[in-house]
Write a protein that holds these residues in place. Structure first.
Motif, PDB file in Angstrom:
ATOM      1  N   ALA A  88      -7.173   2.103  -6.083  1.00 55.68           N
ATOM      2  CA  ALA A  88      -7.116   3.569  -5.521  1.00 55.68           C
ATOM      3  C   ALA A  88      -8.209   4.169  -4.925  1.00 55.68           C
ATOM      4  CB  ALA A  88      -6.397   4.478  -6.751  1.00 55.68           C
ATOM      5  N   TYR A  89      -7.815   4.608  -3.591  1.00 54.22           N
ATOM      6  CA  TYR A  89      -8.964   5.312  -2.936  1.00 54.22           C
ATOM      7  C   TYR A  89      -8.494   6.499  -2.540  1.00 54.22           C
ATOM      8  CZ  TYR A  89     -10.066   0.365  -2.359  1.00 54.22           C
ATOM      9  OH  TYR A  89     -10.380  -0.923  -2.535  1.00 54.22           O
ATOM     10  N   ALA A  90      -9.876   7.381  -2.828  1.00 57.20           N
ATOM     11  CA  ALA A  90      -9.620   8.782  -2.166  1.00 57.20           C
ATOM     12  C   ALA A  90     -10.074   9.093  -0.895  1.00 57.20           C
ATOM     13  CB  ALA A  90     -10.187   9.811  -3.169  1.00 57.20           C
ATOM     14  N   ILE A  91      -9.408   9.397   0.166  1.00 52.76           N
ATOM     15  CA  ILE A  91     -10.200   9.691   1.417  1.00 52.76           C
ATOM     16  C   ILE A  91     -10.462  11.133   1.558  1.00 52.76           C
ATOM     17  CG2 ILE A  91      -9.656   9.807   3.904  1.00 52.76           C
ATOM     18  CD1 ILE A  91      -7.698   7.430   2.250  1.00 52.76           C
ATOM     19  N   VAL A 149       0.718  -1.131  -0.020  1.00 50.67           N
ATOM     20  CA  VAL A 149       0.012   0.097  -0.050  1.00 50.67           C
ATOM     21  C   VAL A 149       0.865   1.384   0.063  1.00 50.67           C
ATOM     22  CG1 VAL A 149      -1.854   1.137   1.344  1.00 50.67           C
ATOM     23  CG2 VAL A 149      -1.725  -1.088   1.416  1.00 50.67           C
ATOM     24  N   ILE A 150       0.634   2.294  -0.934  1.00 47.87           N
ATOM     25  CA  ILE A 150       1.143   3.391  -0.855  1.00 47.87           C
ATOM     26  C   ILE A 150       0.174   4.555  -0.614  1.00 47.87           C
ATOM     27  CG2 ILE A 150       2.264   5.015  -2.767  1.00 47.87           C
ATOM     28  CD1 ILE A 150       3.849   2.613  -3.703  1.00 47.87           C
ATOM     29  N   GLU A 151       0.744   5.497  -0.254  1.00 52.35           N
ATOM     30  CA  GLU A 151      -0.301   6.632   0.368  1.00 52.35           C
ATOM     31  C   GLU A 151       0.254   7.920  -0.068  1.00 52.35           C
ATOM     32  OE1 GLU A 151      -2.665   4.954   4.226  1.00 52.35           O
ATOM     33  OE2 GLU A 151      -1.596   6.777   4.479  1.00 52.35           O
ATOM     34  N   MET A 152      -0.395   9.115  -0.318  1.00 51.68           N
ATOM     35  CA  MET A 152      -0.082  10.382  -1.101  1.00 51.68           C
ATOM     36  C   MET A 152      -1.051  11.164  -0.607  1.00 51.68           C
ATOM     37  SD  MET A 152       0.840  10.730  -5.193  1.00 51.68           S
ATOM     38  CE  MET A 152      -0.845  10.062  -5.675  1.00 51.68           C
ATOM     39  N   PRO A 153      -0.444  12.354  -0.097  1.00 52.06           N
ATOM     40  CA  PRO A 153      -1.443  13.410   0.314  1.00 52.06           C
ATOM     41  C   PRO A 153      -1.939  14.326  -0.889  1.00 52.06           C
ATOM     42  CG  PRO A 153       0.652  13.784   1.329  1.00 52.06           C
ATOM     43  CD  PRO A 153       0.816  12.503   0.527  1.00 52.06           C
ATOM     44  N   PHE A 154      -2.785  14.921  -0.827  1.00 53.72           N
ATOM     45  CA  PHE A 154      -3.380  15.880  -1.867  1.00 53.72           C
ATOM     46  C   PHE A 154      -2.452  16.756  -2.200  1.00 53.72           C
ATOM     47  CE2 PHE A 154      -5.018  20.021  -3.145  1.00 53.72           C
ATOM     48  CZ  PHE A 154      -5.539  19.738  -4.265  1.00 53.72           C
ATOM     49  N   SER A 155      -2.010  17.337  -2.990  1.00 57.80           N
ATOM     50  CA  SER A 155      -0.969  18.590  -3.453  1.00 57.80           C
ATOM     51  C   SER A 155      -1.463  19.469  -4.411  1.00 57.80           C
ATOM     52  CB  SER A 155       0.321  18.109  -3.394  1.00 57.80           C
ATOM     53  OG  SER A 155       1.416  19.144  -4.036  1.00 57.80           O
ATOM     54  N   GLN A 156      -1.423  20.491  -4.129  1.00 56.69           N
ATOM     55  CA  GLN A 156      -1.845  21.627  -5.201  1.00 56.69           C
ATOM     56  C   GLN A 156      -0.798  21.360  -6.464  1.00 56.69           C
ATOM     57  OE1 GLN A 156      -4.612  23.467  -4.839  1.00 56.69           O
ATOM     58  NE2 GLN A 156      -3.962  24.231  -7.065  1.00 56.69           N
ATOM     59  N   ILE A 180      -1.980   9.571  -9.492  1.00 56.44           N
ATOM     60  CA  ILE A 180      -2.702   8.525  -8.871  1.00 56.44           C
ATOM     61  C   ILE A 180      -2.246   7.087  -9.597  1.00 56.44           C
ATOM     62  CG2 ILE A 180      -4.903   7.197  -8.427  1.00 56.44           C
ATOM     63  CD1 ILE A 180      -4.964   9.847  -7.227  1.00 56.44           C
ATOM     64  N   ALA A 181      -2.036   7.062 -10.783  1.00 58.49           N
ATOM     65  CA  ALA A 181      -1.842   5.926 -11.534  1.00 58.49           C
ATOM     66  C   ALA A 181      -0.319   5.775 -11.551  1.00 58.49           C
ATOM     67  CB  ALA A 181      -2.049   6.233 -13.264  1.00 58.49           C
ATOM     68  N   ALA A 182       0.641   6.805 -11.423  1.00 61.37           N
ATOM     69  CA  ALA A 182       2.117   6.642 -11.061  1.00 61.37           C
ATOM     70  C   ALA A 182       2.187   5.775  -9.642  1.00 61.37           C
ATOM     71  CB  ALA A 182       2.880   7.829 -11.280  1.00 61.37           C
ATOM     72  N   ALA A 183       1.479   6.274  -8.876  1.00 58.14           N
ATOM     73  CA  ALA A 183       1.785   5.607  -7.204  1.00 58.14           C
ATOM     74  C   ALA A 183       0.962   4.399  -7.519  1.00 58.14           C
ATOM     75  CB  ALA A 183       1.129   6.618  -6.280  1.00 58.14           C
ATOM     76  N   LEU A 184      -0.058   4.142  -8.070  1.00 60.74           N
ATOM     77  CA  LEU A 184      -0.877   2.848  -8.049  1.00 60.74           C
ATOM     78  C   LEU A 184       0.060   1.885  -8.642  1.00 60.74           C
ATOM     79  CD1 LEU A 184      -3.035   0.941  -7.449  1.00 60.74           C
ATOM     80  CD2 LEU A 184      -4.461   1.926  -9.462  1.00 60.74           C
ATOM     81  N   ARG A 202      -4.958   6.469  -1.443  1.00 56.75           N
ATOM     82  CA  ARG A 202      -4.566   5.219  -0.732  1.00 56.75           C
ATOM     83  C   ARG A 202      -4.551   4.258  -2.121  1.00 56.75           C
ATOM     84  NH1 ARG A 202      -5.512   0.424   2.003  1.00 56.75           N
ATOM     85  NH2 ARG A 202      -7.723   0.686   1.813  1.00 56.75           N
ATOM     86  N   MET A 203      -3.217   3.642  -2.415  1.00 56.95           N
ATOM     87  CA  MET A 203      -3.251   3.021  -3.470  1.00 56.95           C
ATOM     88  C   MET A 203      -2.707   1.548  -2.827  1.00 56.95           C
ATOM     89  SD  MET A 203      -3.118   6.241  -4.530  1.00 56.95           S
ATOM     90  CE  MET A 203      -1.703   6.722  -4.081  1.00 56.95           C
ATOM     91  N   GLU A 204      -3.453   0.490  -3.324  1.00 57.25           N
ATOM     92  CA  GLU A 204      -3.045  -0.651  -3.053  1.00 57.25           C
ATOM     93  C   GLU A 204      -2.825  -1.888  -3.991  1.00 57.25           C
ATOM     94  OE1 GLU A 204      -6.620  -2.417  -1.047  1.00 57.25           O
ATOM     95  OE2 GLU A 204      -5.441  -4.053   0.012  1.00 57.25           O
ATOM     96  N   GLY A 205      -1.952  -2.373  -4.138  1.00 57.69           N
ATOM     97  CA  GLY A 205      -1.556  -3.526  -5.189  1.00 57.69           C
ATOM     98  C   GLY A 205      -1.402  -4.882  -4.323  1.00 57.69           C
TER      99      GLY A 205
END
Lengths: 153, 153, 153, 153
Positions: free
Chosen positions: B124-127, B43-50, B64-68, B105-108
């Protein structure tokens, strides 16, 4: 790839595409820029950057894919009505060589336009010491969306 | 998704995955970090960024795709021998909702391991204000590579 | 895979799916039949046949894919309004093991329903001497179509 | 699509492809036949048949896909060594128009050959009253396999 001779519905398609692209902060962050826009075809370029590498020091495939996805979406968008937004439904990418080079060129070409669904083909190339090499191929499915405030241009 | 009970060949798989991930400058640039590693699942996580937005101010699908894609690759890698490298042959992503949220949250999860080819499924999920929503699904095909200096871990 | 608890819009979804399936001569030709129908989930089965083999005598992947594609399409269709037709926009299949067995089970499960676009996941299994084995995974994108005479049910 | 000028490793590639195709009972059942074979490119044709229709009386997309998948696989196979077998790892198809016509032409063209992985692009056309129309596009990933008795030609 040469684009089929498509007739755009919106004479201001180029302005519309440029204005949308400029609002994509992600493209700025990865250093991608629009290099060619014509009906049914868009080319995006992106120089190598140390900040976008994978574990072996080459350009990260995810960054290549992000720019190629954008090229495909905007290629479809050139053929859309002026008030239509775009949703990328899905894309599929084959990575055929590592992202080794100083400049990357991502090309999206519409292969089947449609009222609702447009199918686009993408190719990414690495330019390494002046030599261009195919590094990825993509197929993307784009949807024309009208009347939704959260999906525009 | 729960990972099937896979038995890793390399007891130090976690160290190997972390060390490879840390060398990916692209993941640093997009603010992605490893949050869970187990055999056949990452699982990889990534906060929103402007700085990673698309034209409507949501998270760019390409980021999103790159992290997933990374989550899928590393999920496969947990099951590889210690001296094997990984090549992502291809992936396909369906974008099912916009990247609206504060954290992603990106889960493989490996669905079919193999000596040469491993198939991985990604979600991939958005929280968004505490509520998790599916935003993308992926299938990725990963290849085990040995004996190539340019393809390691 | 378990289907999420979907609420069908058309109470007669099962009759509609069965009636459409029965008009598919191709399914008869390959010996495929509907074995389970519930909201968001359809299972199709198909016995091995010498007439559907590939060059090594196993079930041809193309026949598996055709039945799996149908299972995915009908899984989406169970959730459609009674007057809506379906168009399969695209599908992607990973073939993870040869079609070795006496019976094949193809399951489609909706993972994201939508007004226009529905995303479905498919799994194909070979039953070989009583033992079930995953042989293929699919992702399919289905579109709800209304008001077109050539696209119904 | 024109095939790139590929040099086959096996001078008898055509005989090898024809011999394998003839053992595919499924291709006989759906009435598909080899119509062109050259290095890196194979064309399969298939007449319309009432026994292969979907619910509206058009050719079933699954049958088109099965023949197109074969064209892609054999296109790759023309470039393989004489003793190598082929495994189709995955394919993705976009269905862009219904299978309306009297004859169908499926073309596979290698876009990236490789020692282990070969990427092939496919196009399917319907010929309807003499007019040819694009109905499907495919990307297929093929693997060269040696030393396995169950995976040959």
């Amino acid at each position: 790839m040469a684009a089929a001779p498509f007739q755009p519905q919106d004479p201001h398609y180029e302005r519309r595409v440029r204005s949308s692209f400029e609002r994509q902060q992600a493209m700025k962050t990865i250093g991608a820029f629009l290099s060619e826009i014509e009906p049914g075809r868009v080319v995006i370029e992106m120089p190598f950057s140390q900040s976008l590498t994978q574990q072996h020091g080459f350009m990260h495939a995810g960054m290549i894919a992000a720019a190629l996805d954008s090229a495909c979406g905007y290629a479809a968008s050139t053929l859309f009505p002026h008030d239509a937004g775009i949703l990328t439904i899905e894309y599929k990418i084959n990575l055929v060589a590592p992202g080794k080079g100083q400049l990357f060129r991502m090309e999206g070409v519409v292969i089947k336009p449609g009222r609702t669904i447009t199918v686009v083909e993408g190719r990414a190339y690495a330019i390494d010491e002046g030599k261009e090499k195919l590094i990825a191929t993509m197929t993307a499915t784009e949807m024309t969306v009208t009347g939704r405030d959260d999906v525009k241009h």
